[in-house]
Design a protein around this motif. Structure first.
Motif, PDB file in Angstrom:
ATOM      1  N   LEU A  47       0.835  -1.190   0.107  1.00 22.01           N
ATOM      2  CA  LEU A  47      -0.074  -0.167  -0.020  1.00 22.01           C
ATOM      3  C   LEU A  47       0.967   1.189  -0.019  1.00 22.01           C
ATOM      4  O   LEU A  47       1.664   1.372   0.674  1.00 22.01           O
ATOM      5  CB  LEU A  47      -0.845   0.111   1.214  1.00 22.01           C
ATOM      6  CG  LEU A  47      -2.009  -1.166   1.308  1.00 22.01           C
ATOM      7  CD1 LEU A  47      -2.568  -1.093   2.823  1.00 22.01           C
ATOM      8  CD2 LEU A  47      -2.853  -1.020   0.197  1.00 22.01           C
ATOM      9  N   PRO A  48       0.372   2.243  -1.009  1.00 21.64           N
ATOM     10  CA  PRO A  48       1.414   3.399  -0.993  1.00 21.64           C
ATOM     11  C   PRO A  48       0.983   4.443   0.386  1.00 21.64           C
ATOM     12  O   PRO A  48      -0.139   4.277   0.760  1.00 21.64           O
ATOM     13  CB  PRO A  48       0.904   4.106  -2.333  1.00 21.64           C
ATOM     14  CG  PRO A  48      -0.274   3.555  -2.607  1.00 21.64           C
ATOM     15  CD  PRO A  48      -0.345   2.158  -1.988  1.00 21.64           C
ATOM     16  N   LEU A  49       1.963   4.801   0.950  1.00 22.52           N
ATOM     17  CA  LEU A  49       1.607   5.369   2.324  1.00 22.52           C
ATOM     18  C   LEU A  49       2.108   6.988   2.070  1.00 22.52           C
ATOM     19  O   LEU A  49       3.011   7.491   1.665  1.00 22.52           O
ATOM     20  CB  LEU A  49       2.770   5.030   3.365  1.00 22.52           C
ATOM     21  CG  LEU A  49       2.770   5.759   4.748  1.00 22.52           C
ATOM     22  CD1 LEU A  49       1.152   5.767   5.222  1.00 22.52           C
ATOM     23  CD2 LEU A  49       3.788   5.036   5.658  1.00 22.52           C
ATOM     24  N   HIS A  50       0.829   7.535   2.281  1.00 20.64           N
ATOM     25  CA  HIS A  50       0.914   9.172   1.922  1.00 20.64           C
ATOM     26  C   HIS A  50       0.878   9.827   3.084  1.00 20.64           C
ATOM     27  O   HIS A  50      -0.061   9.163   4.084  1.00 20.64           O
ATOM     28  CB  HIS A  50      -0.354   9.439   0.904  1.00 20.64           C
ATOM     29  CG  HIS A  50      -0.092   8.954  -0.481  1.00 20.64           C
ATOM     30  ND1 HIS A  50       0.222   9.736  -1.592  1.00 20.64           N
ATOM     31  CD2 HIS A  50      -0.631   7.517  -0.817  1.00 20.64           C
ATOM     32  CE1 HIS A  50       0.092   8.988  -2.483  1.00 20.64           C
ATOM     33  NE2 HIS A  50      -0.203   7.849  -2.071  1.00 20.64           N
ATOM     34  N   LEU A 135      -7.372   3.903   6.289  1.00 19.15           N
ATOM     35  CA  LEU A 135      -7.194   3.348   4.738  1.00 19.15           C
ATOM     36  C   LEU A 135      -8.000   4.354   3.920  1.00 19.15           C
ATOM     37  O   LEU A 135      -9.181   4.616   4.171  1.00 19.15           O
ATOM     38  CB  LEU A 135      -7.970   1.905   4.876  1.00 19.15           C
ATOM     39  CG  LEU A 135      -7.988   1.042   3.625  1.00 19.15           C
ATOM     40  CD1 LEU A 135      -6.554   0.832   3.161  1.00 19.15           C
ATOM     41  CD2 LEU A 135      -8.867  -0.098   3.572  1.00 19.15           C
ATOM     42  N   TRP A 136      -7.303   4.709   2.826  1.00 21.89           N
ATOM     43  CA  TRP A 136      -7.739   5.641   1.770  1.00 21.89           C
ATOM     44  C   TRP A 136      -8.168   4.700   0.634  1.00 21.89           C
ATOM     45  O   TRP A 136      -7.278   4.027   0.001  1.00 21.89           O
ATOM     46  CB  TRP A 136      -6.672   6.591   1.317  1.00 21.89           C
ATOM     47  CG  TRP A 136      -6.898   7.628   0.222  1.00 21.89           C
ATOM     48  CD1 TRP A 136      -7.885   7.706  -0.397  1.00 21.89           C
ATOM     49  CD2 TRP A 136      -5.914   8.371  -0.278  1.00 21.89           C
ATOM     50  NE1 TRP A 136      -7.835   8.601  -1.525  1.00 21.89           N
ATOM     51  CE2 TRP A 136      -6.485   9.148  -1.564  1.00 21.89           C
ATOM     52  CE3 TRP A 136      -4.421   8.494  -0.200  1.00 21.89           C
ATOM     53  CZ2 TRP A 136      -5.753   9.852  -2.343  1.00 21.89           C
ATOM     54  CZ3 TRP A 136      -3.941   9.196  -1.051  1.00 21.89           C
ATOM     55  CH2 TRP A 136      -4.409  10.081  -2.168  1.00 21.89           C
ATOM     56  N   LEU A 137      -9.386   4.631   0.291  1.00 24.05           N
ATOM     57  CA  LEU A 137     -10.121   4.175  -0.794  1.00 24.05           C
ATOM     58  C   LEU A 137     -10.258   5.228  -1.904  1.00 24.05           C
ATOM     59  O   LEU A 137     -11.173   5.992  -1.977  1.00 24.05           O
ATOM     60  CB  LEU A 137     -11.462   3.264  -0.311  1.00 24.05           C
ATOM     61  CG  LEU A 137     -11.117   2.566   0.753  1.00 24.05           C
ATOM     62  CD1 LEU A 137     -12.548   2.030   1.373  1.00 24.05           C
ATOM     63  CD2 LEU A 137     -10.255   1.239   0.321  1.00 24.05           C
ATOM     64  N   HIS A 138      -9.385   5.422  -2.763  1.00 21.23           N
ATOM     65  CA  HIS A 138      -9.486   6.011  -3.945  1.00 21.23           C
ATOM     66  C   HIS A 138     -10.213   5.630  -5.005  1.00 21.23           C
ATOM     67  O   HIS A 138     -10.321   4.227  -5.475  1.00 21.23           O
ATOM     68  CB  HIS A 138      -8.058   6.323  -4.764  1.00 21.23           C
ATOM     69  CG  HIS A 138      -7.905   7.264  -5.502  1.00 21.23           C
ATOM     70  ND1 HIS A 138      -8.421   8.744  -5.243  1.00 21.23           N
ATOM     71  CD2 HIS A 138      -7.269   7.485  -6.697  1.00 21.23           C
ATOM     72  CE1 HIS A 138      -7.935   9.428  -6.030  1.00 21.23           C
ATOM     73  NE2 HIS A 138      -7.430   8.803  -7.321  1.00 21.23           N
ATOM     74  N   HIS A 139     -10.989   6.536  -5.620  1.00 19.41           N
ATOM     75  CA  HIS A 139     -11.958   6.172  -6.736  1.00 19.41           C
ATOM     76  C   HIS A 139     -11.491   5.867  -7.963  1.00 19.41           C
ATOM     77  O   HIS A 139     -12.125   4.988  -8.797  1.00 19.41           O
ATOM     78  CB  HIS A 139     -13.217   7.017  -6.972  1.00 19.41           C
ATOM     79  CG  HIS A 139     -12.611   8.306  -7.312  1.00 19.41           C
ATOM     80  ND1 HIS A 139     -11.883   9.013  -6.888  1.00 19.41           N
ATOM     81  CD2 HIS A 139     -12.874   8.660  -8.730  1.00 19.41           C
ATOM     82  CE1 HIS A 139     -11.496  10.216  -7.888  1.00 19.41           C
ATOM     83  NE2 HIS A 139     -12.028   9.864  -8.655  1.00 19.41           N
ATOM     84  N   ASP A 140     -10.344   6.266  -8.462  1.00 15.50           N
ATOM     85  CA  ASP A 140      -9.688   6.283  -9.577  1.00 15.50           C
ATOM     86  C   ASP A 140      -8.801   4.951  -9.783  1.00 15.50           C
ATOM     87  O   ASP A 140      -7.839   4.986  -9.334  1.00 15.50           O
ATOM     88  CB  ASP A 140      -8.895   7.494 -10.179  1.00 15.50           C
ATOM     89  CG  ASP A 140      -8.257   7.255 -11.468  1.00 15.50           C
ATOM     90  OD1 ASP A 140      -8.552   6.295 -12.224  1.00 15.50           O
ATOM     91  OD2 ASP A 140      -7.943   8.325 -11.823  1.00 15.50           O
ATOM     92  N   LEU A 141      -9.261   4.049 -10.390  1.00 17.72           N
ATOM     93  CA  LEU A 141      -8.607   2.587 -10.277  1.00 17.72           C
ATOM     94  C   LEU A 141      -7.383   2.513 -11.115  1.00 17.72           C
ATOM     95  O   LEU A 141      -6.286   1.662 -10.843  1.00 17.72           O
ATOM     96  CB  LEU A 141      -9.552   1.428 -10.899  1.00 17.72           C
ATOM     97  CG  LEU A 141     -10.738   1.317  -9.756  1.00 17.72           C
ATOM     98  CD1 LEU A 141     -11.643   0.114 -10.720  1.00 17.72           C
ATOM     99  CD2 LEU A 141     -10.754   0.977  -8.765  1.00 17.72           C
ATOM    100  N   ASP A 142      -7.340   3.362 -12.276  1.00 14.47           N
ATOM    101  CA  ASP A 142      -6.216   3.591 -13.000  1.00 14.47           C
ATOM    102  C   ASP A 142      -5.124   4.458 -12.802  1.00 14.47           C
ATOM    103  O   ASP A 142      -4.195   4.713 -13.135  1.00 14.47           O
ATOM    104  CB  ASP A 142      -6.643   3.859 -14.466  1.00 14.47           C
ATOM    105  CG  ASP A 142      -7.461   2.584 -14.943  1.00 14.47           C
ATOM    106  OD1 ASP A 142      -7.355   1.509 -14.776  1.00 14.47           O
ATOM    107  OD2 ASP A 142      -8.397   3.142 -15.451  1.00 14.47           O
ATOM    108  N   ALA A 146       1.104   6.290  -6.093  1.00 17.92           N
ATOM    109  CA  ALA A 146       1.990   7.055  -5.675  1.00 17.92           C
ATOM    110  C   ALA A 146       1.649   8.368  -5.739  1.00 17.92           C
ATOM    111  O   ALA A 146       2.520   9.417  -5.187  1.00 17.92           O
ATOM    112  CB  ALA A 146       3.425   6.771  -6.166  1.00 17.92           C
ATOM    113  N   GLU A 147       0.567   8.846  -6.530  1.00 14.54           N
ATOM    114  CA  GLU A 147       0.333  10.262  -6.916  1.00 14.54           C
ATOM    115  C   GLU A 147      -0.982  10.477  -6.468  1.00 14.54           C
ATOM    116  O   GLU A 147      -1.816   9.718  -6.167  1.00 14.54           O
ATOM    117  CB  GLU A 147       0.934  10.509  -8.095  1.00 14.54           C
ATOM    118  CG  GLU A 147       2.277  10.348  -8.557  1.00 14.54           C
ATOM    119  CD  GLU A 147       2.419  10.739  -9.721  1.00 14.54           C
ATOM    120  OE1 GLU A 147       1.557  11.077 -10.743  1.00 14.54           O
ATOM    121  OE2 GLU A 147       3.615  10.939 -10.180  1.00 14.54           O
ATOM    122  N   GLY A 148      -1.386  11.732  -6.394  1.00 12.90           N
ATOM    123  CA  GLY A 148      -2.664  12.426  -6.300  1.00 12.90           C
ATOM    124  C   GLY A 148      -3.142  12.982  -4.822  1.00 12.90           C
ATOM    125  O   GLY A 148      -2.225  12.542  -3.763  1.00 12.90           O
TER     126      GLY A 148
END
Length: 195
Positions: A47-50, A135-142, A146-148
């Motif tokens: 998991l990327p850690l931001h 836990l961050w669940l990001h909507h953009d699957l593509d 590591a960014e955003g």
């Protein structure tokens, strides 16, 4: 729906595998469950850690930055630790093994996310000002994991232990949770400077 887990950079994964393969690194880890485990250890769920900085600045959009990659370390059927890799001037390097309640909490939050009706890309998001990990669940699957930035419709699932007044393992939309975090930080008493 299945989670769309990002692939960690190959050098980050190699650094963690090297640490797991080092009897000295494992024996000297500050995690009792890792030191006492008999048998093979393997990294799982990269998991990327931001890190979410400046949440407390009213009117500003908090900025995130990639701090590294976190892997659950499996010993048989259960996670016994996490292993983190961070980017340095010399490339990806193993940073540390971690233990404590966030291990089981991360597993629980990932299981909750798997049961949601919509697919998400999982990430970890730390809010240092509140000693909070989500836990961050990001909507953009593509998207590149590591960014955003967290989008208003993304979900944040606070891991236990969560700060007082914020329920652990309850998904919150970013747009709903951010004002609560900002209010919580702006109402915190300031510590007096020593005389």
């Amino acid at each position: 729906m299945p989670l769309h887990v990002s692939s960690a950079p190959a050098p980050a994964l190699r650094s963690v595998l090297t640490a797991l393969g080092s009897p000295t690194a494992v024996r000297e880890a500050p995690v009792a469950a890792l030191r006492s485990h008999q048998g093979p250890l393997s990294p799982d769920h990269p998991l990327p850690l931001h890190v979410w900085d400046d949440v407390s600045r009213a009117g500003d959009t908090p900025q995130t930055r990639l701090a590294g990659w976190s892997f659950l370390v499996r010993g048989g059927e259960r996670a016994v630790a996490t292993a983190e890799a961070m980017l340095t001037a010399d490339g990806w390097m193993f940073a540390r093994f971690c233990g404590g309640p966030y291990i089981a909490s991360t597993e629980q939050a990932l299981a909750q996310a798997e049961a949601l009706s919509a697919p998400y890309q999982p990430r970890l998001l730390s809010v240092p000002e509140l000693y909070m990990l989500t836990l961050w669940l990001h909507h953009d699957l593509d998207a590149d994991g590591a960014e955003g930035m967290p989008a208003p419709g993304d979900l944040l699932v606070p891991l236990a232990p969560a700060p007082p007044g914020i329920a652990a393992h309850r998904p919150h939309r970013v747009a709903d949770l951010l004002p609560r975090l900002t209010l919580r930080l702006s109402s915190a008493p300031l510590l007096a400077e020593p005389a």
